[in-house]
Design an enzyme around this catalytic site. Structure first.
Site, PDB file in Angstrom:
ATOM      1  N   VAL A 199       0.840  -1.196   0.000  1.00  0.00           N
ATOM      2  CA  VAL A 199       0.000   0.000   0.000  1.00  0.00           C
ATOM      3  C   VAL A 199       0.875   1.247   0.000  1.00  0.00           C
ATOM      4  CG1 VAL A 199      -1.800   1.256   1.264  1.00  0.00           C
ATOM      5  CG2 VAL A 199      -1.810  -1.253   1.232  1.00  0.00           C
ATOM      6  N   SER A 200       0.474   2.260  -0.774  1.00  0.00           N
ATOM      7  CA  SER A 200       1.161   3.552  -0.841  1.00  0.00           C
ATOM      8  C   SER A 200       2.589   3.349  -1.348  1.00  0.00           C
ATOM      9  CB  SER A 200       1.109   4.243   0.517  1.00  0.00           C
ATOM     10  OG  SER A 200       1.510   5.590   0.404  1.00  0.00           O
ATOM     11  N   LEU A 201       3.626   3.718  -0.574  1.00  0.00           N
ATOM     12  CA  LEU A 201       4.994   3.426  -1.016  1.00  0.00           C
ATOM     13  C   LEU A 201       5.187   1.930  -1.216  1.00  0.00           C
ATOM     14  CD1 LEU A 201       7.888   4.358  -1.641  1.00  0.00           C
ATOM     15  CD2 LEU A 201       8.380   4.182   0.811  1.00  0.00           C
ATOM     16  N   GLY A 230       3.484   0.325  -3.004  1.00  0.00           N
ATOM     17  CA  GLY A 230       3.284   0.143  -4.439  1.00  0.00           C
ATOM     18  C   GLY A 230       4.582   0.126  -5.220  1.00  0.00           C
TER      19      GLY A 230
END
Length: 385
Positions: free
Chosen positions: A104-106, A108
């Site tokens: 999730v988020s970074l 990714g």
């Protein structure tokens, strides 16, 4: 759970699915500043209800590891995921051939990076896709991206220091990003952090080394990972050579912001629809019959995925101009029926509608009321003000 990692342990949580026999598993981790606990409603609980074992954890640089042991972030995330998979696959209830990774988020960036060098993964999900993490910071500087990265790596950079200071003064978000970034990477100043963060990039060609199927998610109005030319998720998608799917979330669905906070349930439903078709196409029906009953029909999301040969799931700029969107809205995503109250809901009179709906769909419950018993006249007379 305590997962052995180098000379410390990584802390996390294991959600065991109901039923017997080896089952597919999903390993989940957060990003730049998120914790494993946040993943409870961002896929961990939903995956368990779908019949997946789910393991969430904080890796180096993430809250439990950085607070407890001072373990800083590292871009070569395969060296983090490897020990986690070693730990997870020791469980006889986990099918090691059907294990996916979701970041999730970074995450990714971190999750696809790990998949490029970890052959045991059956699939990887980037929520949302990140191609070059430092571009979210250099976009605020009055320099070309390549020039900012080059100057950050120099031994001295007084002019870049001044530009970063000016940008920090204008943007509270940027000020937080540099402050937190120095902490989680153990760097001493903003320019050093910028140089370190530039290592979190697929410019080295590692995206092309991923061989397992990849789901790249995209928010159509992501203030961190979008540019006028091409969003970071689409850059990552374009550089992939493995089987790939691009999934966009739009404003009308409430999912156009970074990591889709307004459409988490819809995002979880779509992601696990994709995982159902990717890593458990044969055994999922038998597994679901053995697991706890989950109400819901085969969603239109899966049908749309099959109908798209390039595996670009319609959404955002790819959405067909039709009266009826090809995706269920946030109000009719897959969910337990009204008569099937999830175990985590509190026992309030408003936790289910008065009448069962004709179809399984999200329903908007009234705001719970808090009733306060009025004190008796005698008690009120003696109670202090």
């Amino acid at each position: 759970m305590e997962i052995p990692y180098e000379d410390i342990v990584l802390h996390g949580y294991f959600y065991r699915a109901a039923g017997e026999g080896p089952r597919p598993a999903v390993v989940m981790h957060n990003g730049f500043d998120g914790a494993a606990e946040e993943l409870h409603f961002s896929g961990a609980l939903g995956g368990q209800e779908r019949g997946y074992h789910v393991l969430t954890f904080d890796g180096p640089g993430q809250p439990a590891a950085i607070h407890r042991d001072g373990a800083a972030f590292r871009p070569d995330w395969e060296n983090v995921v490897g020990p986690v998979l070693d730990f997870l696959t020791q469980d006889p209830g986990v099918d090691p051939a059907r294990t996916a990774l979701l970041g999730v988020s970074l995450g990714g960036y971190l999750a696809p990076r790990a998949a490029a060098y970890e052959p045991r993964l059956a699939a990887v999900v980037a929520l949302d896709g990140v191609f070059d993490a430092v571009s979210a910071l250099t976009a605020h500087l009055p320099l070309p991206h390549e020039e900012a990265v080059r100057r950050a790596a120099a031994e001295h950079g007084e002019e870049l220091d001044r530009l970063i200071a000016d940008a920090r003064a204008r943007s509270p978000i940027l000020r937080w990003a540099f402050d937190h970034g120095r902490y989680v990477t153990r760097t001493s100043n903003d320019r050093e952090f910028l140089a370190e963060y530039a290592r979190y990039s697929f410019e080295d060609g590692s995206a092309g080394k991923i061989t397992c199927p990849v789901l790249v998610c995209e928010a159509t109005d992501d203030r961190f990972c979008s540019t006028a030319e091409e969003s970071d998720p689409r850059r990552l998608y374009r550089h992939l050579a493995a089987p790939k799917t691009l999934l966009s979330f739009t404003e009308e669905e409430g999912g156009d912001a970074h990591c889709h906070p307004g459409a988490l349930r819809l995002a979880v439903a779509r992601i696990f629809d994709w995982l159902d078709e990717t890593i458990r196409p044969v055994a999922r029906h038998a597994e679901r019959s053995a697991a706890a009953p989950v109400c819901g029909r085969r969603s239109r999301a899966r049908a749309a995925a099959h109908a798209n040969p390039p595996h670009i799931i319609p959404g955002g700029r790819d959405r067909p101009k039709t009266k009826e969107a090809p995706w269920p809205s946030a109000q009719n995503a897959r969910t337990p029926c009204a008569t099937e109250k999830p175990s985590w809901l509190p026992p309030t009179p408003f936790s289910r509608p008065a009448a069962a709906p004709t179809a399984c769909r999200w329903t908007t419950s009234p705001r719970p009321r808090v009733w306060v018993r009025a004190p008796s006249s005698a008690a009120s007379a003696t109670a202090p003000a």
